[in-house]
Motif scaffolding. Structure first.
Motif, PDB file in Angstrom:
ATOM      1  N   UNK A 114       0.690  -1.249  -0.041  1.00 55.81           N
ATOM      2  CA  UNK A 114      -0.047   0.173  -0.110  1.00 55.81           C
ATOM      3  C   UNK A 114       0.992   1.184   0.032  1.00 55.81           C
ATOM      4  N   UNK A 115       2.047   1.235   0.875  1.00 57.98           N
ATOM      5  CA  UNK A 115       2.777   2.474   0.943  1.00 57.98           C
ATOM      6  C   UNK A 115       3.705   2.652  -0.343  1.00 57.98           C
ATOM      7  N   UNK A 116       3.919   1.345  -0.850  1.00 59.62           N
ATOM      8  CA  UNK A 116       4.598   1.529  -2.060  1.00 59.62           C
ATOM      9  C   UNK A 116       3.821   2.204  -3.160  1.00 59.62           C
ATOM     10  N   UNK A 117       2.600   1.754  -3.291  1.00 67.97           N
ATOM     11  CA  UNK A 117       1.615   1.990  -4.286  1.00 67.97           C
ATOM     12  C   UNK A 117       1.557   3.858  -4.137  1.00 67.97           C
ATOM     13  N   UNK A 118       1.193   4.175  -2.824  1.00 66.23           N
ATOM     14  CA  UNK A 118       0.869   5.541  -2.733  1.00 66.23           C
ATOM     15  C   UNK A 118       2.089   6.356  -2.851  1.00 66.23           C
ATOM     16  N   UNK A 119       3.193   5.864  -2.802  1.00 65.83           N
ATOM     17  CA  UNK A 119       4.685   6.598  -2.957  1.00 65.83           C
ATOM     18  C   UNK A 119       4.771   6.753  -4.703  1.00 65.83           C
ATOM     19  N   UNK A 120       4.518   5.623  -5.183  1.00 67.76           N
ATOM     20  CA  UNK A 120       4.395   5.862  -6.753  1.00 67.76           C
ATOM     21  C   UNK A 120       3.634   6.938  -7.525  1.00 67.76           C
ATOM     22  N   UNK A 121       2.249   6.793  -6.832  1.00 67.13           N
ATOM     23  CA  UNK A 121       1.348   7.657  -7.368  1.00 67.13           C
ATOM     24  C   UNK A 121       1.845   9.047  -7.005  1.00 67.13           C
ATOM     25  N   UNK A 122       2.444   9.137  -5.743  1.00 63.92           N
ATOM     26  CA  UNK A 122       2.687  10.696  -5.354  1.00 63.92           C
ATOM     27  C   UNK A 122       4.009  11.104  -6.283  1.00 63.92           C
TER      28      UNK A 122
END
Ligand code: ADP
Length: 194
Positions: free
Chosen positions: A33-41
């Protein structure tokens, strides 16, 4: 060498407890989840592919998620082991992880399942929505995420219980109480004969 999966429904406190448990075990947390959010950001290609799924409370397709995790698991810091937060979430992801571990002659030590009753999950997620403004924290999306969890991820509990790897942990009560339960499990993995 300790390899642990931390699983549980949205709102069970996985993210917080993952850090606490990994700290005790001396391993990195790998949070999808954190990795996906970081990639989106960061506006990466992976982030662009994942964003619509995250916003809708749907799972990102297995091939995208599996590729991302397998890539992460080859990094040097995973040598002492690792703690997976939010992966695997589907039986297909379980199979991919099994294959990776076999190929690297590594084995899963435990699957820790944080248990919180459904009503309390909704309350916690609505509360978090007010504090954090995550794009997937609206009430409809929250309910949908809980349904998606029941359909795709809850079956993993039975799968790992059947393998004798499951350690259920009560996720209710004060944060410190839950942390103490989690640290007790961590110690039982570090010192199995104590
Ligand atoms: P929560 O546990 O609160 O649902 P996470 O931060 O673990 O939140 O995940 C947020 C979102 O990231 C998920 O709703 C999903 O869209 C995506 N995601 C995270 N892990 C996975 C996974 N293993 N497979 C597919 N999608 C995932």
């Amino acid at each position: 060498m300790t390899i642990v999966i931390l699983t549980g429904p949205p709102g069970c406190g996985k993210g917080t407890q993952a850090e606490i448990m990994a700290g005790r075990l001396g391993v990195p947390v790998i949070s999808t989840g954190d990795t996906f959010r970081a990639q989106v950001a960061a506006g990466t290609e992976l982030g662009r592919r994942a964003q619509a799924y995250l916003d809708a409370g749907e799972y990102v397709p297995d091939e995208v998620t599996n590729a991302m995790v397998l890539d992460r698991l080859t990094a040097d810091d995973t040598r002492p082991g690792f703690l997976l937060d939010g992966y695997p979430r589907t039986l297909d992801q379980v199979a991919v992880l099994d294959e990776f571990l076999d190929a690297h002659h590594r084995h899963l030590d435990a699957v820790v399942a944080l248990e919180v009753p459904p009503d309390e999950l909704v309350q916690r997620l609505l509360h978090r929505a007010q504090l954090e403004h995550r794009s997937d924290d609206t009430e409809d999306v929250i309910r949908h995420r809980l349904e998606v969890y029941d359909q795709y991820t809850r079956p993993l509990i039975k799968e790992y219980a059947g393998r004798g790897r499951l350690i259920p942990v009560d996720g209710t009560g004060e944060l410190a109480e839950v942390s103490n339960r989690i640290l007790t499990v961590a110690d039982s993995l570090l010192y199995p004969h104590a």
